[in-house]
Enzyme design. Sequence first.
Site, PDB file in Angstrom:
ATOM      1  N   GLY A 124       0.877  -1.113  -0.242  1.00 33.98           N
ATOM      2  CA  GLY A 124       0.140   0.520  -0.078  1.00 33.98           C
ATOM      3  C   GLY A 124       1.250   1.550   0.076  1.00 33.98           C
ATOM      4  CB  SER A 125      -0.094   4.660   1.230  1.00 36.05           C
ATOM      5  OG  SER A 125      -0.873   4.333   0.463  1.00 36.05           O
ATOM      6  CB  THR A 126       4.520   1.578   3.347  1.00 40.22           C
ATOM      7  OG1 THR A 126       4.038   0.847   2.524  1.00 40.22           O
ATOM      8  CG2 THR A 126       3.784   1.857   4.959  1.00 40.22           C
TER       9      THR A 126
END
Length: 658
Positions: free
Chosen positions: A290-292
């Site tokens: 995801g956004s990591t």
Amino acid sequence: MKDEREKWARVRIVMIGTLFGLLFLGVVGRAFYLQILQHEEMIKKAEKQHQRIIPLTPARGAIMDRNGTPLAVSLEMDSCYAEPRNIQDINGTAQVLAPFLGISKRDILHKFSTNRNFVWLERRLAPDLAARIKNLKLHGIGFSPESKRFYPNVEVAANVVGFTGLDPNGLEGIELKYDSVILGNTGYLVTERDALGRNIAIDDALVKKSEPGKNIILTLDKNIQYIAEKELAKAVTESGAKNGMALVMEPNTGKVLAMANYPSFNPNSFSHYAQSLLRNRVVADSFEPGSTFKVFLISAALEEKIVKPTDVFNCENGRYTIADRTIHDTHSYSSLSVADILKYSSNIGAAKIGSRLGDERLFRYLRSFGFGERTGIDLPGESPGNLRDKRRWYGVDLATISFGQGVSASAIQLATAISTVANGGILMKPYIVERIVDDKGQEVQKFDPQVMRRVISEDTARKVTKMMESVTTNGGTGLNAAVEGYLVAGKTGTAQKADPVTHGYSATKRTASFIGFIPADKPKLTIFVVIDEPKTSPYGGVVAAPAFREIALKTLCYLKIPPQGEISKTPKVVEAKQAVPPPQDEMSEEGASLDSMAEGEVMPNFQGMSMRRVLQVMEKRSLNIRLMGSGRAMEQNPPPGQKIRGTDEVWIKFTPSA
């Protein structure tokens, strides 16, 4: 005529004498061959005919944390065996042994009736039980010392340490990875047999004790491990999640300080748990980050100098169509700078940065950060994750990979990659074994930090760190990860999970995470928390960030790393319960009698018992109790006679004798 008869008689005498002479020479020659030339070989054959060798379980070396606290030890216990041909009263012996061994008389008789001269009756008996059987002095019944693996901290670091089988070969974790190092040399028991194959001289059997293997010193710190496990369990429970992971490591060295899985298991009774709980998900499981992933996208874009932190991108008010797919942001934004794209976690902004960077350069940097290949950490079952070759990226793939979908990675890969930003741009190889020492404490092998490669420049790392700091400030998605008195650089992650039925993304299942390092200006810790399928909220900033904060705060306190500013209150330092030291050689009979203890899931009365005695009771009753301190038992929870419920904290506190 007479002369001819005498002549023929002499010839016959010579022939017979020659024949006997040749036979004698043959016998002498054969005797010389067997007695002189084949002497050693004949001795060995004779010993095989007159002796029986029974291998004994080798003693395994200990596994300890970096402070020398034991996480896995081997205890010597007696195993009971029978030599049926030496048993005078088979029926009576079986009748006597049955209640002691807890098996039926019929089963014992079945073992006695086999054609073998040696048969195990029960392996690794409790010390008091072995002593009671020995006192019976039964003919044909003997005992052999064997080692049993014991994990004094119960579930603490269970998925890392692993466990052993009855053999005792390592089956998981460090026990498996370093099995040949930890496993000692096999001992043996020798029994004599007569010409009919009957065993004799059972009381004088020669025993060669097993030799202990090497001891493993881990980089793990048991107290930090306990903090991580406690906070992870709290986060998973409160969010109603399926499971969770937490990882703490040193960004500058690659040393793993804690590696937590929840739910976990008790390695002393691992067979009672589902297979899915036994693996170390931190290294074995991969998931969409995801956004990591936006941290690595922006690092690559800054390194290639195609963007600056202040560059502004049109974020299309939260809705952006590429090919046949529409990308959404959680909140609508018109325009955001690169720094704000990271702070507010804009998928659309990330997709546009990825488009400017291009698939070839993005793929090259992601591989350089270590994605799509194993980190090489010294644990079994590591997953390489999944990063498809750029030639297999189609349509919207460049955009989705830019914000962490369509790609998978393990927790250890992500923590290692984020540590690259923390330490100034160098990818370090993660490791969990620090030293190997022999049973006398002499160092056999030492493992040092290993540099893999430089990924980004120090200047780029500083810029990305500064942007990551904004994530935990007002307005950022990771405000709940802020630690009072310390600068935190981090990134939230929320990723949809694949649905195996529809072969698309699930509408309800999410993986929520928070990853970061602290203090941001001089990083000492990289911490990663993953919560799988939370029910209360799907966002990493809501369910994972608070766990990051608590792990960071308590670990910094434990390591005595002072805050950079004033804090309003002193956090409580949580320390793991003290490990159980190996029992001493002596055995005493003080304390309550086992016969007087209540049956079932009831807490026995341990008052006044030595730790050795408590271990015996735990073994006999199959109890899992956390032990604290040393000396004699003074306090316990629950109180004696009270039923032990699954939610109870079960512990015994020891105080040194006056």
